[in-house]
Design an enzyme around this catalytic site. Structure first.
Site, PDB file in Angstrom:
ATOM      1  N   ARG A  51       7.404 -11.849  -6.981  1.00  0.00           N
ATOM      2  CA  ARG A  51       8.102 -11.238  -5.835  1.00  0.00           C
ATOM      3  C   ARG A  51       9.105 -12.222  -5.253  1.00  0.00           C
ATOM      4  O   ARG A  51       8.760 -13.398  -5.079  1.00  0.00           O
ATOM      5  CB  ARG A  51       7.102 -10.837  -4.746  1.00  0.00           C
ATOM      6  CG  ARG A  51       6.253  -9.702  -5.199  1.00  0.00           C
ATOM      7  CD  ARG A  51       5.380  -9.100  -4.120  1.00  0.00           C
ATOM      8  NE  ARG A  51       4.788  -7.905  -4.684  1.00  0.00           N
ATOM      9  CZ  ARG A  51       3.546  -7.496  -4.473  1.00  0.00           C
ATOM     10  NH1 ARG A  51       2.759  -8.159  -3.657  1.00  0.00           N
ATOM     11  NH2 ARG A  51       3.104  -6.409  -5.031  1.00  0.00           N
ATOM     12  N   ASP A 106      -8.473 -17.595  -2.824  1.00  0.00           N
ATOM     13  CA  ASP A 106      -7.294 -18.138  -3.509  1.00  0.00           C
ATOM     14  C   ASP A 106      -6.022 -18.107  -2.677  1.00  0.00           C
ATOM     15  O   ASP A 106      -5.083 -18.843  -2.939  1.00  0.00           O
ATOM     16  CB  ASP A 106      -7.061 -17.379  -4.831  1.00  0.00           C
ATOM     17  CG  ASP A 106      -6.988 -15.858  -4.628  1.00  0.00           C
ATOM     18  OD1 ASP A 106      -7.068 -15.407  -3.476  1.00  0.00           O
ATOM     19  OD2 ASP A 106      -6.867 -15.130  -5.634  1.00  0.00           O
ATOM     20  N   HIS A 107      -5.983 -17.264  -1.643  1.00  0.00           N
ATOM     21  CA  HIS A 107      -4.743 -17.118  -0.874  1.00  0.00           C
ATOM     22  C   HIS A 107      -4.657 -18.114   0.285  1.00  0.00           C
ATOM     23  O   HIS A 107      -3.725 -18.897   0.379  1.00  0.00           O
ATOM     24  CB  HIS A 107      -4.633 -15.701  -0.304  1.00  0.00           C
ATOM     25  CG  HIS A 107      -4.176 -14.672  -1.282  1.00  0.00           C
ATOM     26  ND1 HIS A 107      -4.875 -14.347  -2.413  1.00  0.00           N
ATOM     27  CD2 HIS A 107      -3.080 -13.872  -1.301  1.00  0.00           C
ATOM     28  CE1 HIS A 107      -4.227 -13.401  -3.085  1.00  0.00           C
ATOM     29  NE2 HIS A 107      -3.133 -13.098  -2.432  1.00  0.00           N
ATOM     30  N   ARG A 110      -1.741  -5.079   1.250  1.00  0.00           N
ATOM     31  CA  ARG A 110      -2.376  -5.454   2.525  1.00  0.00           C
ATOM     32  C   ARG A 110      -2.502  -4.268   3.473  1.00  0.00           C
ATOM     33  O   ARG A 110      -1.508  -3.667   3.878  1.00  0.00           O
ATOM     34  CB  ARG A 110      -1.621  -6.627   3.168  1.00  0.00           C
ATOM     35  CG  ARG A 110      -0.156  -6.407   3.425  1.00  0.00           C
ATOM     36  CD  ARG A 110       0.580  -7.689   3.797  1.00  0.00           C
ATOM     37  NE  ARG A 110       0.781  -8.530   2.622  1.00  0.00           N
ATOM     38  CZ  ARG A 110       1.804  -9.364   2.454  1.00  0.00           C
ATOM     39  NH1 ARG A 110       2.721  -9.513   3.400  1.00  0.00           N
ATOM     40  NH2 ARG A 110       1.920 -10.095   1.364  1.00  0.00           N
ATOM     41  N   SER A 150       2.852  -5.645  -1.580  1.00  0.00           N
ATOM     42  CA  SER A 150       1.452  -5.999  -1.348  1.00  0.00           C
ATOM     43  C   SER A 150       0.596  -4.804  -0.919  1.00  0.00           C
ATOM     44  O   SER A 150       1.075  -3.881  -0.261  1.00  0.00           O
ATOM     45  CB  SER A 150       1.413  -7.068  -0.260  1.00  0.00           C
ATOM     46  OG  SER A 150       0.176  -7.059   0.401  1.00  0.00           O
ATOM     47  N   ASP A 167      -5.749  -6.144  -3.859  1.00  0.00           N
ATOM     48  CA  ASP A 167      -4.555  -6.937  -4.132  1.00  0.00           C
ATOM     49  C   ASP A 167      -3.718  -6.156  -5.145  1.00  0.00           C
ATOM     50  O   ASP A 167      -4.250  -5.644  -6.132  1.00  0.00           O
ATOM     51  CB  ASP A 167      -4.932  -8.309  -4.712  1.00  0.00           C
ATOM     52  CG  ASP A 167      -3.730  -9.225  -4.714  1.00  0.00           C
ATOM     53  OD1 ASP A 167      -3.630 -10.077  -3.818  1.00  0.00           O
ATOM     54  OD2 ASP A 167      -2.865  -9.054  -5.597  1.00  0.00           O
TER      55      ASP A 167
HETATM   56  C1  MIC Z   1       0.925 -10.561  -2.506  1.00  0.00           C
HETATM   57  O1  MIC Z   1       1.213 -11.001  -3.608  1.00  0.00           O
HETATM   58  O2  MIC Z   1       1.765 -10.033  -1.746  1.00  0.00           O
HETATM   59  C2  MIC Z   1      -0.502 -10.645  -2.036  1.00  0.00           C
HETATM   60  C3  MIC Z   1      -0.558 -11.633  -0.952  1.00  0.00           C
HETATM   61  O3  MIC Z   1      -1.321 -11.080  -3.081  1.00  0.00           O
HETATM   62  C4  MIC Z   1      -0.927  -9.256  -1.578  1.00  0.00           C
HETATM   63  C5  MIC Z   1      -2.228  -9.203  -0.894  1.00  0.00           C
HETATM   64  C6  MIC Z   1      -2.187  -9.665   0.545  1.00  0.00           C
HETATM   65  O4  MIC Z   1      -1.222  -9.383   1.243  1.00  0.00           O
HETATM   66  O5  MIC Z   1      -3.151 -10.278   0.959  1.00  0.00           O
HETATM   67  C7  MIC Z   1      -0.921  -8.192  -2.661  1.00  0.00           C
HETATM   68  O6  MIC Z   1      -0.225  -8.331  -3.633  1.00  0.00           O
HETATM   69  O7  MIC Z   1      -1.564  -7.147  -2.488  1.00  0.00           O
HETATM   70 FE1  SF4 Z   2      -1.523 -14.615  -5.181  1.00  0.00          FE
HETATM   71 FE2  SF4 Z   2      -0.283 -12.281  -4.763  1.00  0.00          FE
HETATM   72 FE3  SF4 Z   2       1.074 -14.436  -5.550  1.00  0.00          FE
HETATM   73 FE4  SF4 Z   2      -0.552 -13.278  -7.229  1.00  0.00          FE
HETATM   74  S1  SF4 Z   2       1.290 -12.392  -6.336  1.00  0.00           S
HETATM   75  S2  SF4 Z   2      -0.364 -15.459  -6.860  1.00  0.00           S
HETATM   76  S3  SF4 Z   2      -2.199 -12.610  -5.888  1.00  0.00           S
HETATM   77  S4  SF4 Z   2       0.014 -14.176  -3.602  1.00  0.00           S
END
Ligand code: MIC
Ligand code: SF4
Length: 677
Positions: A413, A98-99, A571, A569, A153
């Site tokens: 975010r 999905d990313h 990550r 995140s 995630d």
């Molecule tokens: C995000 O919303 O920051 C992400 C991208 O979903 C991350 C995961 C990632 O960095 O791959 C998260 O929320 O953990």
């Molecule tokens: Fe995707 Fe993270 Fe955004 Fe949710 S917050 S839509 S998991 S990138």
């Protein structure tokens, strides 16, 4: 990728050790053993493998379900392969794509292929690109009240909307859980958010979580589970509850959870899954460490202003400020309910000529239902730019705003630079505020739209799981070839903790540093998630473009930061890239939960100032020495950081449990495993 052949057996031994803890008598030494339990405590009690339920203790939990997404998934599956356990041991594990769905080169497509084949082989369900955002799909199709879920995630707590104990974790922790191992957390405090009243017309679940963020701040939830209770809970549908638990991640909380009640049962029934429903509520005499009262009827539409989710103002306070862009979607606000409300607002109207409106439905189920009931036609007719159901603009995969552009987003975010435009001004709002403002071109309180639209959840959602691929039977797993593209590079080199660390402060940063600062995302950098040497070149470049080169040239270094370091995140790249660049320790005022675990798993020493004012005593470039670190850790003695440049000694804390201390001394979780085999 070869993580070292010996590791396979090593991991198996450790996972067996983890499993044997199932047999250890559960220890629930809460001082208050006679008092009732909160919902979260009940689930923890049911899943407790080690530790006791006293706040602050290290507890190991049995994990029923896992999820991964593609941007963190490649690492998690490489780590799972290294464990050497042939099939996942969870009740259900799902790999979502999905990313990284913007495919501007071979990298993302190769990574998707790797995840699809590795999932097929090892017993993991695979949600194909186009099926939707992991959290939305998991809530619809797989989540179940009372179960534990960890996901690579940070928004995994979305599952709390149906009464799951759902937590974000690093990829390595998810890999261990897939192998049957425990997931360790610090036993959290319990916070009750007592909801009374009912939301007024055009006020939304997003406004509830924005109010909680306004009250608690982005660090207010650290070490806590947020539980929603009170009469007001009954007025909120499951998608609304999920919006609230999803964005609870922004509080820094371990997770957030709602009761599982008749509303949950109705939702699951409409998803054809009533059989997984169980009732969950807290005991009347459950004790909470903190109680927050919110009268839903008093809330107004709000926005989180740049650049933090807790910088909350009402739309009225912001005034009729001109906007450039509106993005509707993300795992926070892209449900059927959200988009039906948006469609009702846009129906028969046209998006303001100076505004770009994009909409990404959260799942194929939502998208398909909108297509069949005509709402999609209303969105298209109004001028919305319809995107595929994926994270999209939320993770900087397209739709970056114009320079200094003001963008209203229904996301969770708004960290600086995350949109892809460094000076973009991102405001987080409800779908109703977003749609109303897209029409006028200025911040618009949706309450000016007149009578509220009444959208009901369907009695039956459209169920079609044809984009979920089941794994191959265990007896045939050897027939599956795991396909690896050239983008996949080895795990960075780790080394055991040295007796004395001598290193310079390669970077000094302030409070609330996010993992988006440490390891930025976006369309250009995300394709490098499987290639740590390459992605490391972008580490901290949002704060300081010279950092990667400087750290590499220094060889060994220490990062100094402020409070709530590593928020956002999950990550693990935000730990693996510093590891690759030679970072040995991170010294800050306080850490965010998931990032601290990721640092420990990577073998990077997590230190906090004993006295926060000592933060001022170190400048970038200072030579630092942490003498006898290994023996002091082993003997439980206080660590001292000597600032050789300034001739000062600074006392620091290193809060570790016996287990995490052993991991740090070994040089990270992989080495710890190797040693314990
Ligand atoms: C995000 O919303 O920051 C992400 C991208 O979903 C991350 C995961 C990632 O960095 O791959 C998260 O929320 O953990
Ligand atoms: Fe995707 Fe993270 Fe955004 Fe949710 S917050 S839509 S998991 S990138």
């Amino acid at each position: 990728m070869d993580l070292g052949g010996g590791l396979y057996s090593a991991w198996s031994v450790v996972v067996l050790l983890f499993e044997s803890t199932y047999l250890i008598k559960k220890n629930m030494n809460r001082e208050e053993s006679t008092m009732g339990y909160t919902i979260a405590q009940k689930i923890i009690k049911e899943h407790l493998l080690s530790g006791d339920m006293t706040v602050g203790s290290d507890i190991g939990l049995k994990i029923d379900q896992t999820l991964t997404q593609d941007a963190t998934g490649t690492m998690a599956y490489l780590e799972f392969e290294a464990i050497g356990i042939p099939r996942v041991k969870t009740e259900k594990s799902v790999a979502y794509i999905d990313h990284n769905t913007l495919q501007t080169g071979f990298e993302n497509a190769d990574d998707h292929r790797f995840i699809q084949t590795v999932a097929k082989k090892h017993g993991i369900y695979f949600s194909r690109p186009g099926n939707g955002i992991c959290h939305q799909v998991h809530l619809e199709r797989f989540g179940a009240p009372g179960k534990t879920l960890i996901g690579s995630d940070s928004h995994t707590p979305t599952g709390g909307g149906i009464g799951m104990l759902a937590m974000g974790a690093g990829g390595l922790d998810v890999a261990v859980a897939m192998g049957g191992g425990a997931y360790y957390i610090t036993m959290p405090k319990m916070v009750k958010v007592n909801l009374t009243g009912k939301l007024g017309a055009w006020v939304s679940a997003k406004d509830v979580i924005l109010e909680v963020l306004r009250i608690m701040s982005v660090k207010g939830g650290v070490g806590k589970i947020i539980e929603y209770a009170g009469e007001g809970v009954k007025t909120l549908s499951v998608p609304e509850r999920a919006t609230i638990t999803n964005m609870g991640a922004e509080l820094g909380a371990t997770t957030s959870i709602f009761p599982s009640d008749e509303i949950t049962r109705e939702f699951l029934k409409a998803q054809g899954r009533e059989d997984v429903w169980v009732e969950l509520k807290s005991d009347d005499d459950a004790v909470y460490d903190e109680v927050i009262d919110i009268d839903l009827s008093k809330l107004a539409p709000m926005a989180a202003c740049p650049h933090s989710p807790d910088n909350v103002k009402t739309i009225e306070e912001i005034g009729a400020k001109k906007i450039d862009q509106v993005c509707i979607g993300s795992c926070t606000n892209s449900s059927y309910l959200d988009l039906m409300r948006v469609a009702a607002i846009l129906k028969g109207k046209t998006v303001c000529p100076t505004v770009s409106l994009s909409i990404a439905p959260g799942s194929k189920q939502v998208y398909n239902m909108l297509a069949l009931n005509g709402a999609l036609g209303d969105l298209i007719a109004a001028g919305a730019r319809i995107l595929e159901c994926a994270c999209g603009p939320c993770i900087g995969m397209g739709q970056s705003p114009n320079s200094a552009g003001i963008s209203l987003r229904t996301f969770n975010r708004n960290f600086e630079g995350r949109s892809g435009t460094k000076d973009g001004q991102i405001y987080l709002v409800s779908p109703e505020t977003a749609a109303a403002s897209a029409l006028t071109g200025v911040f618009t309180d949706p309450r000016t739209l007149g009578d509220a639209v009444e959208i009901k959840l369907p009695e039956e959602f459209l169920i079609n799981d044809n984009m979920v691929v089941a794994p191959i039977e265990e007896s045939k797993m050897d027939t599956v070839e795991v396909l690896r593209g050239p983008n996949i590079k080895p795990f960075p080199q780790t080394s055991p903790l040295e007796e004395t660390i001598e290193a310079s402060c390669a970077l000094k940063v302030g409070d609330n540093i996010t993992t988006d600062h440490i390891m930025p995302a976006g369309a250009k950098i995300l394709p490098l998630r499987s290639n740590i040497p390459a992605i490391s070149q972008h580490c901290f470049t949002v704060c300081d473009t010279e950092f990667p080169q400087r750290a590499l040239a220094l060889g060994k270094s220490i990062i100094v930061g402020g409070a709530n370091y590593g928020q956002g995140s999950s990550r693990e790249h935000a730990a693996l890239a510093p590891l690759y660049l030679g970072v040995k320790a991170v010294l800050v005022k306080s850490f965010a939960r998931i990032h601290k675990s990721n640092l420990i798993n990577a073998g990077i020493l997590p230190l906090t100032f004993s006295n926060a004012d000592d933060y001022e005593k170190i400048a970038q470039g200072d030579e630092l020495v942490i003498a006898d670190v290994k023996s002091k850790l082993l003997n439980g003695e206080k660590l001292v950081v000597t600032n050789v440049t300034k001739g000062i000694d600074i006392e620091v804390e290193c809060e570790l449990t016996d287990r995490t201390r052993a991991i740090i001394i070994a040089g990270g979780l992989l080495d710890y495993t190797r040693e314990n085999s």
